[in-house]
Scaffold this motif. Structure first.
Motif, PDB file in Angstrom:
ATOM      1  N   VAL A  54      44.445  39.740  32.187  1.00  0.00           N
ATOM      2  CA  VAL A  54      43.311  39.013  31.606  1.00  0.00           C
ATOM      3  C   VAL A  54      43.424  37.529  31.919  1.00  0.00           C
ATOM      4  N   ASP A  55      44.597  36.967  31.707  1.00  0.00           N
ATOM      5  CA  ASP A  55      44.789  35.535  31.945  1.00  0.00           C
ATOM      6  C   ASP A  55      44.581  35.196  33.423  1.00  0.00           C
ATOM      7  N   ARG A  56      45.124  36.026  34.331  1.00  0.00           N
ATOM      8  CA  ARG A  56      44.997  35.742  35.758  1.00  0.00           C
ATOM      9  C   ARG A  56      43.537  35.847  36.214  1.00  0.00           C
ATOM     10  N   CYS A  57      42.823  36.859  35.735  1.00  0.00           N
ATOM     11  CA  CYS A  57      41.415  37.013  36.122  1.00  0.00           C
ATOM     12  C   CYS A  57      40.577  35.841  35.625  1.00  0.00           C
ATOM     13  N   CYS A  58      40.798  35.439  34.381  1.00  0.00           N
ATOM     14  CA  CYS A  58      40.042  34.310  33.827  1.00  0.00           C
ATOM     15  C   CYS A  58      40.344  33.031  34.601  1.00  0.00           C
ATOM     16  N   GLU A  59      41.617  32.788  34.868  1.00  0.00           N
ATOM     17  CA  GLU A  59      41.994  31.570  35.596  1.00  0.00           C
ATOM     18  C   GLU A  59      41.386  31.547  36.991  1.00  0.00           C
ATOM     19  N   HIS A  60      41.368  32.702  37.660  1.00  0.00           N
ATOM     20  CA  HIS A  60      40.822  32.757  39.018  1.00  0.00           C
ATOM     21  C   HIS A  60      39.335  32.435  39.029  1.00  0.00           C
ATOM     22  N   ILE A  61      38.587  33.031  38.110  1.00  0.00           N
ATOM     23  CA  ILE A  61      37.143  32.792  38.083  1.00  0.00           C
ATOM     24  C   ILE A  61      36.846  31.367  37.633  1.00  0.00           C
ATOM     25  N   GLU A  62      37.635  30.839  36.710  1.00  0.00           N
ATOM     26  CA  GLU A  62      37.447  29.447  36.289  1.00  0.00           C
ATOM     27  C   GLU A  62      37.674  28.493  37.456  1.00  0.00           C
ATOM     28  N   ALA A  63      38.596  28.842  38.341  1.00  0.00           N
ATOM     29  CA  ALA A  63      38.912  27.966  39.475  1.00  0.00           C
ATOM     30  C   ALA A  63      37.976  28.160  40.654  1.00  0.00           C
ATOM     31  N   HIS A  64      37.477  29.383  40.870  1.00  0.00           N
ATOM     32  CA  HIS A  64      36.751  29.674  42.112  1.00  0.00           C
ATOM     33  C   HIS A  64      35.362  30.289  41.918  1.00  0.00           C
ATOM     34  N   GLY A  65      34.980  30.666  40.691  1.00  0.00           N
ATOM     35  CA  GLY A  65      33.744  31.422  40.553  1.00  0.00           C
ATOM     36  C   GLY A  65      32.706  30.898  39.597  1.00  0.00           C
ATOM     37  N   LEU A  66      32.912  29.720  39.034  1.00  0.00           N
ATOM     38  CA  LEU A  66      31.967  29.233  38.025  1.00  0.00           C
ATOM     39  C   LEU A  66      30.593  28.916  38.610  1.00  0.00           C
ATOM     40  N   GLN A  67      30.526  28.624  39.902  1.00  0.00           N
ATOM     41  CA  GLN A  67      29.237  28.358  40.540  1.00  0.00           C
ATOM     42  C   GLN A  67      28.724  29.575  41.319  1.00  0.00           C
ATOM     43  N   THR A  68      29.349  30.724  41.150  1.00  0.00           N
ATOM     44  CA  THR A  68      28.935  31.930  41.869  1.00  0.00           C
ATOM     45  C   THR A  68      27.747  32.571  41.167  1.00  0.00           C
ATOM     46  N   VAL A  69      26.619  32.601  41.847  1.00  0.00           N
ATOM     47  CA  VAL A  69      25.395  33.139  41.240  1.00  0.00           C
ATOM     48  C   VAL A  69      25.572  34.633  40.948  1.00  0.00           C
ATOM     49  N   GLY A  70      25.247  35.014  39.721  1.00  0.00           N
ATOM     50  CA  GLY A  70      25.297  36.420  39.358  1.00  0.00           C
ATOM     51  C   GLY A  70      26.687  36.977  39.172  1.00  0.00           C
ATOM     52  N   ILE A  71      27.666  36.102  38.886  1.00  0.00           N
ATOM     53  CA  ILE A  71      29.009  36.588  38.638  1.00  0.00           C
ATOM     54  C   ILE A  71      28.970  37.641  37.532  1.00  0.00           C
ATOM     55  N   PHE A  72      29.677  38.731  37.697  1.00  0.00           N
ATOM     56  CA  PHE A  72      29.716  39.904  36.809  1.00  0.00           C
ATOM     57  C   PHE A  72      28.541  40.854  37.015  1.00  0.00           C
ATOM     58  N   ARG A  73      27.556  40.457  37.841  1.00  0.00           N
ATOM     59  CA  ARG A  73      26.425  41.353  38.099  1.00  0.00           C
ATOM     60  C   ARG A  73      26.385  41.840  39.551  1.00  0.00           C
ATOM     61  N   VAL A  74      26.944  41.040  40.446  1.00  0.00           N
ATOM     62  CA  VAL A  74      26.950  41.418  41.860  1.00  0.00           C
ATOM     63  C   VAL A  74      28.030  42.468  42.089  1.00  0.00           C
ATOM     64  N   GLY A  75      27.762  43.414  42.980  1.00  0.00           N
ATOM     65  CA  GLY A  75      28.695  44.494  43.260  1.00  0.00           C
ATOM     66  C   GLY A  75      30.010  44.011  43.843  1.00  0.00           C
ATOM     67  N   SER A  76      31.025  44.861  43.765  1.00  0.00           N
ATOM     68  CA  SER A  76      32.358  44.531  44.260  1.00  0.00           C
ATOM     69  C   SER A  76      32.851  45.663  45.155  1.00  0.00           C
ATOM     70  N   SER A  77      33.991  45.441  45.771  1.00  0.00           N
ATOM     71  CA  SER A  77      34.625  46.469  46.598  1.00  0.00           C
ATOM     72  C   SER A  77      35.481  47.363  45.704  1.00  0.00           C
ATOM     73  N   LYS A  78      35.092  48.613  45.544  1.00  0.00           N
ATOM     74  CA  LYS A  78      35.852  49.525  44.689  1.00  0.00           C
ATOM     75  C   LYS A  78      37.280  49.697  45.190  1.00  0.00           C
ATOM     76  N   LYS A  79      37.443  49.702  46.504  1.00  0.00           N
ATOM     77  CA  LYS A  79      38.772  49.880  47.087  1.00  0.00           C
ATOM     78  C   LYS A  79      39.676  48.706  46.736  1.00  0.00           C
ATOM     79  N   ARG A  80      39.165  47.473  46.886  1.00  0.00           N
ATOM     80  CA  ARG A  80      39.991  46.292  46.593  1.00  0.00           C
ATOM     81  C   ARG A  80      40.276  46.186  45.095  1.00  0.00           C
ATOM     82  N   VAL A  81      39.292  46.508  44.283  1.00  0.00           N
ATOM     83  CA  VAL A  81      39.493  46.466  42.831  1.00  0.00           C
ATOM     84  C   VAL A  81      40.559  47.475  42.424  1.00  0.00           C
ATOM     85  N   GLN A  82      40.501  48.674  42.973  1.00  0.00           N
ATOM     86  CA  GLN A  82      41.491  49.698  42.665  1.00  0.00           C
ATOM     87  C   GLN A  82      42.892  49.275  43.089  1.00  0.00           C
ATOM     88  N   GLN A  83      42.987  48.603  44.239  1.00  0.00           N
ATOM     89  CA  GLN A  83      44.286  48.127  44.714  1.00  0.00           C
ATOM     90  C   GLN A  83      44.859  47.079  43.766  1.00  0.00           C
TER      91      GLN A  83
END
Length: 268
Positions: A54-83
């Motif tokens: 939880v802490d690592r995911c929050c820190e990553h998005i705070e550092a790199h994703g705050l200006q990403t349009v539609g964060i949490f709504r845009v699709g992701s790579s199931k393979k990379r997420v599973q890894q």
């Protein structure tokens, strides 16, 4: 003062449980201006308990994703997420850098919250939290605060970290202007949008896979969104124990468990 779990071994089991239940903090210690660069003080007096994922995911998005349009709504790579999920499950020290897709990290965070065996808000408190949706103003916030005090320390700490993170995401929802007049795009994720996405993952009535899961009625769904909105909007004050309540608890403990009082005073 930080302290290790080992430092409570001198206390009886009963006293240790009382310390875990107290979750005392001083409001001034929660002021970021006084934190001297340290993490915000946990309400739990033993140790700050937030899962690494939880802490690592929050820190990553705070550092790199705050200006990403539609964060949490845009699709992701199931393979990379599973890894990533498997690496965290194996206890590896997973390093998330700027090359990692913020959409993959966002999906991983949602999956973790959704698939917890016991959700952040324990199921036995589900109805109580939802009942606050029909309240208004100070009464609603006071009730939510008392319910938050009932959460186990790990749940309380993790929920606090998540709400602080969601508040930061929502703060960047609208487009803004940079120092040179350039437009900085907003992520479009308002508090309402975030509550709609995360609400069902945090407040769960049924266990995943049970036959009634997914059959949530409209009233419950609307209440979940409203409750999470209030938690995001007021997280800074909801997790703060007032001096009056601390004095009340300490007076009660002075009568029943003076050893705990002595321990707390020595620690402070």
């Amino acid at each position: 003062g930080a302290m290790s779990v080992d430092s409570i071994t001198d206390l009886s089991d009963n006293a240790s449980k009382l310390l875990e239940a107290l979750q005392l903090s001083h409001p001034h210690e929660l002021d970021p201006r006084r934190s001297l660069g340290q993490k915000m003080l946990s309400l739990n007096p033993i140790i700050w308990q937030v899962p690494r994922i939880v802490d690592r995911c929050c820190e990553h998005i705070e550092a790199h994703g705050l200006q990403t349009v539609g964060i949490f709504r845009v699709g992701s790579s199931k393979k990379r997420v599973q890894q990533l999920r498997e690496e965290f499950d194996q206890g590896l020290d997973v390093f998330l850098d700027e090359h990692q897709s913020v959409h993959d990290v966002a999906a991983l965070l949602k999956e973790f919250l959704r698939d917890m065996p016991d959700p952040l808000v324990p199921r036995e408190l589900y109805a109580a939290f939802l009942s606050t949706a029909s309240m208004e103003g100070p009464a609603q916030l006071a009730t939510l605060q008392l319910l938050l005090f009932l959460l186990p320390p790990c749940h309380s700490d993790t929920l606090h970290r998540l709400l602080r993170f969601l508040s930061e995401v929502a703060r960047h929802a609208e487009s803004s202007r940079g120092p040179n007049g350039q437009e900085i795009p907003g992520n479009k994720m308002t508090i309402s949008n975030l509550a709609t996405i995360f609400g069902p993952n945090i407040l769960q009535k049924d266990k995943p896979g049970e036959k009634d899961t997914g059959a949530m009625n409209f009233e419950d769904s609307a209440a979940i969104i409203l409750v999470l909105q209030r938690l995001i909007e007021h997280h800074q004050t909801l997790f703060m124990v007032s001096p009056e309540m601390q004095r009340h608890v300490l007076r009660r403990l002075f009568q029943s468990d003076p050893d705990v009082i002595d321990y707390l005073l020595r620690r402070k």
